[in-house]
Design an enzyme around this catalytic site. Sequence first.
Site, PDB file in Angstrom:
ATOM      1  N   HIS A 171     -15.503  -4.896  10.086  1.00 25.28           N
ATOM      2  CA  HIS A 171     -14.931  -4.081   9.010  1.00 25.28           C
ATOM      3  C   HIS A 171     -14.537  -2.702   9.532  1.00 25.28           C
ATOM      4  CE1 HIS A 171     -14.824  -1.873   5.163  1.00 25.28           C
ATOM      5  NE2 HIS A 171     -14.599  -3.050   4.608  1.00 25.28           N
ATOM      6  N   ASP A 228      -1.438   2.452   1.377  1.00 26.94           N
ATOM      7  CA  ASP A 228      -2.629   1.688   1.752  1.00 26.94           C
ATOM      8  C   ASP A 228      -3.026   0.844   0.547  1.00 26.94           C
ATOM      9  OD1 ASP A 228      -5.339   2.054   3.817  1.00 26.94           O
ATOM     10  OD2 ASP A 228      -5.649   1.191   1.835  1.00 26.94           O
ATOM     11  N   ALA A 230      -5.098  -3.030  -0.806  1.00 25.75           N
ATOM     12  CA  ALA A 230      -5.706  -4.341  -0.639  1.00 25.75           C
ATOM     13  C   ALA A 230      -4.772  -5.345  -1.298  1.00 25.75           C
ATOM     14  CB  ALA A 230      -7.078  -4.382  -1.301  1.00 25.75           C
ATOM     15  N   LYS A 285       1.902 -13.291  -5.957  1.00 26.25           N
ATOM     16  CA  LYS A 285       2.471 -12.280  -5.065  1.00 26.25           C
ATOM     17  C   LYS A 285       1.401 -11.732  -4.120  1.00 26.25           C
ATOM     18  CE  LYS A 285       6.021 -10.902  -8.403  1.00 26.25           C
ATOM     19  NZ  LYS A 285       6.663  -9.780  -9.143  1.00 26.25           N
ATOM     20  N   GLY A 361       0.100   8.274  -1.049  1.00 28.67           N
ATOM     21  CA  GLY A 361      -0.612   9.297  -0.282  1.00 28.67           C
ATOM     22  C   GLY A 361      -0.791  10.598  -1.043  1.00 28.67           C
ATOM     23  N   ASP A 362      -0.005  10.813  -2.102  1.00 25.74           N
ATOM     24  CA  ASP A 362      -0.096  12.060  -2.880  1.00 25.74           C
ATOM     25  C   ASP A 362      -1.453  12.208  -3.561  1.00 25.74           C
ATOM     26  OD1 ASP A 362       2.410  12.922  -2.207  1.00 25.74           O
ATOM     27  OD2 ASP A 362       3.357  12.450  -4.134  1.00 25.74           O
TER      28      ASP A 362
END
Length: 402
Positions: A171, A228, A230, A285, A361-362
């Site tokens: 991980h 980013d 999952a 999806k 990212g903000d």
Amino acid sequence: MALKLCISTAANYIVKYLRAQLVPKIYSNNLYKIWRQNDLTPTYSTGNAKSKSEKKLVSFKESKRFIYDCFVASDVPKDHAKAMAGILASCDYRGIMSHGMNRLEMYMKEIKSGNTDPCAKPKILSETSAVAWVDGRHGLGVVVAEFCMDLAIKKAKKIGVGWVSAKNSNHYVVPALYCLRAMKQGLIGITMTNTSPLMAPKGAKHAILGTNPLSIGAPGCDDQFLFDVATTQVALGKLELAKRKGSTIPEGWALDKEGKPTTDVNKALEANNLLPLGGLEFGYKGYGLGAAVDVLSGVLSGATYSTMVGGRGKPKNLGQLFVVIDPCFFAPDFQQRLTHFNCLLRNCEVADPKNPILVPGDIEIKRLKQVEKAGGIEYTDNQLKTCENLANKLKVKPLQFE
């Protein structure tokens, strides 16, 4: 008074005009700073509504110190302990509370069980000027990831691209933090990993894929794009955090052992059946994306994949991919163009001005500001109790508060 009002109105008009009309060739760092100084991103709650005097805040430095001490006390080499502490503390600092201190006890157990070798150093099995195949040797995922991303960066700087595939890893916490290593050097970073089976697509009673997260990061002019995600509706850490808080989870996050949607966090954790990104209706999806990640990380590297990956308490042999691209080998003025691209997204007309469009990212940048303003990171009482128990067990200095 009238003059001041006139100047203020004119200034606001200019800022709005520049953000909407500016072209990449004339975009500069100072203009992005204007956007930041006007603080046009929304405010996010950092937790419960305790008064400042009631909050127990932990500085970023102290968080790193405690995590480092815990790893060293568990016979982890100092350089590896430093890497782990930096990544885990950065998660909490950036508001990703499910993957920081929350995961410390898990890593302690993996080391104690012998499934993770804290002393192992990655080994290059084969390489060319552009690609490399790496054996993580069942070491700490963070150590393997930093080694591989740095190797990909080195190759990209020489020939424009670096592609590194790793097996026998563990991980590695949050993918975005490795993209940042590339971004700090003006490069584009991409990384992904498979994980233990946790995703049960619609119709399945058992998990057949992991959360299989991926990240893409690119630098701009005092700006960034850092995605980013999952490939499940949420990461497992979100459920763990909900359990620490004693709360339920939204319907559509997970299934119970019978393959039915549940809001009971204990039933969800017992089943370990997270729904794919897109939920019950459009989960195909997230399922497809998660499978693609497994192909590029697990299948390609020679690691385990799908239901072959071991669960908690078992050796993982995770597969991971690290790609770095030097934009200088492509169209000119990449950073200026990216900054302009971000401005087009942020300047989109919205239905509710209180909820402007954000660039990936903000939110993390906003969280950094909030932690700095508050004077430290606020952990749940349950998490602080866990840290207290760890400190006693490992005989390390307890967490110190601000």
